[in-house]
Design a protein around this motif. Sequence first.
Motif, PDB file in Angstrom:
ATOM      1  N   GLN A  75       0.819  -1.215   0.000  1.00 44.14           N
ATOM      2  CA  GLN A  75       0.000   0.000   0.000  1.00 44.14           C
ATOM      3  C   GLN A  75       0.855   1.269   0.000  1.00 44.14           C
ATOM      4  O   GLN A  75       0.628   2.202   0.762  1.00 44.14           O
ATOM      5  N   ILE A  76       1.863   1.286  -0.855  1.00 45.02           N
ATOM      6  CA  ILE A  76       2.775   2.414  -1.054  1.00 45.02           C
ATOM      7  C   ILE A  76       3.416   2.850   0.271  1.00 45.02           C
ATOM      8  O   ILE A  76       3.848   3.966   0.422  1.00 45.02           O
ATOM      9  N   ASN A  78       2.011   3.537   2.919  1.00 41.60           N
ATOM     10  CA  ASN A  78       1.189   4.529   3.625  1.00 41.60           C
ATOM     11  C   ASN A  78       0.654   3.965   4.933  1.00 41.60           C
ATOM     12  O   ASN A  78       0.541   4.681   5.918  1.00 41.60           O
ATOM     13  N   ASN A  79       0.291   2.685   4.925  1.00 37.63           N
ATOM     14  CA  ASN A  79      -0.273   2.064   6.130  1.00 37.63           C
ATOM     15  C   ASN A  79       0.745   1.214   6.878  1.00 37.63           C
ATOM     16  O   ASN A  79       0.477   0.768   7.986  1.00 37.63           O
ATOM     17  N   ASP A  81       5.004   0.740   7.859  1.00 38.85           N
ATOM     18  CA  ASP A  81       6.359   1.269   7.866  1.00 38.85           C
ATOM     19  C   ASP A  81       7.224   0.354   7.013  1.00 38.85           C
ATOM     20  O   ASP A  81       7.063  -0.868   7.027  1.00 38.85           O
ATOM     21  N   PRO A 103       5.884   1.825  -4.045  1.00 39.54           N
ATOM     22  CA  PRO A 103       6.030   3.234  -4.425  1.00 39.54           C
ATOM     23  C   PRO A 103       6.985   3.352  -5.615  1.00 39.54           C
ATOM     24  O   PRO A 103       7.793   2.465  -5.863  1.00 39.54           O
TER      25      PRO A 103
END
Length: 189
Positions: A75-76, A78-79, A81, A103
């Motif tokens: 999830q890029i 975002n959620n 680390d 990403p």
Amino acid sequence: EASLPVYLTMAVPALVWAVISFAVMIYAFIKRRRLWAIVNFALLLAIVVFQAGYCLGYPRGESGPTLRVMTFNVQIFNNYDIEEVANAIRKESPDVVCLQEMPTTGKEHEFATLLKGYDFASAGRLAIASRLPIARIDRKVLREGARRALIAELRFHGKPIRIINVHLQHFPSDDLDKTGEASRISWSK
């Protein structure tokens, strides 16, 4: 999979079918209806063969080598680390990891360095990390302007294998028409 017979065999335990067939068979014996009894005996036998069919025919003894494959939608980051994802992968210790939603900002290179001992290949938002040497990478367009697939050719115990990483479409509406449309995808050259 969207047919009534498949739904019935998956949604209703086979034991129910066996109980119904057994009850009809007993009734047929009591009423001396041999054809009914034979048909229901055959149905019971078919149920047993169907249920046992998943276990029959496998070679006994040692199985071959095991290839551990993991898939992870990062999830890029975002959620999750970036270190947390790397730790989760190291904990599971897969031979191959298919990663989706990578990403494209340079973080993917940082992530690749965290996975020591893995060859790393990426294309857009897809990546494959492999402990086995990656002999070849291929990128395929599934539909013009739509989803792509990342294909890695590896050698596993002397045999070539292909790992195909695709980020499947999610249909929040669960509209079966849309799902069927997405499954009618052909590979482009």
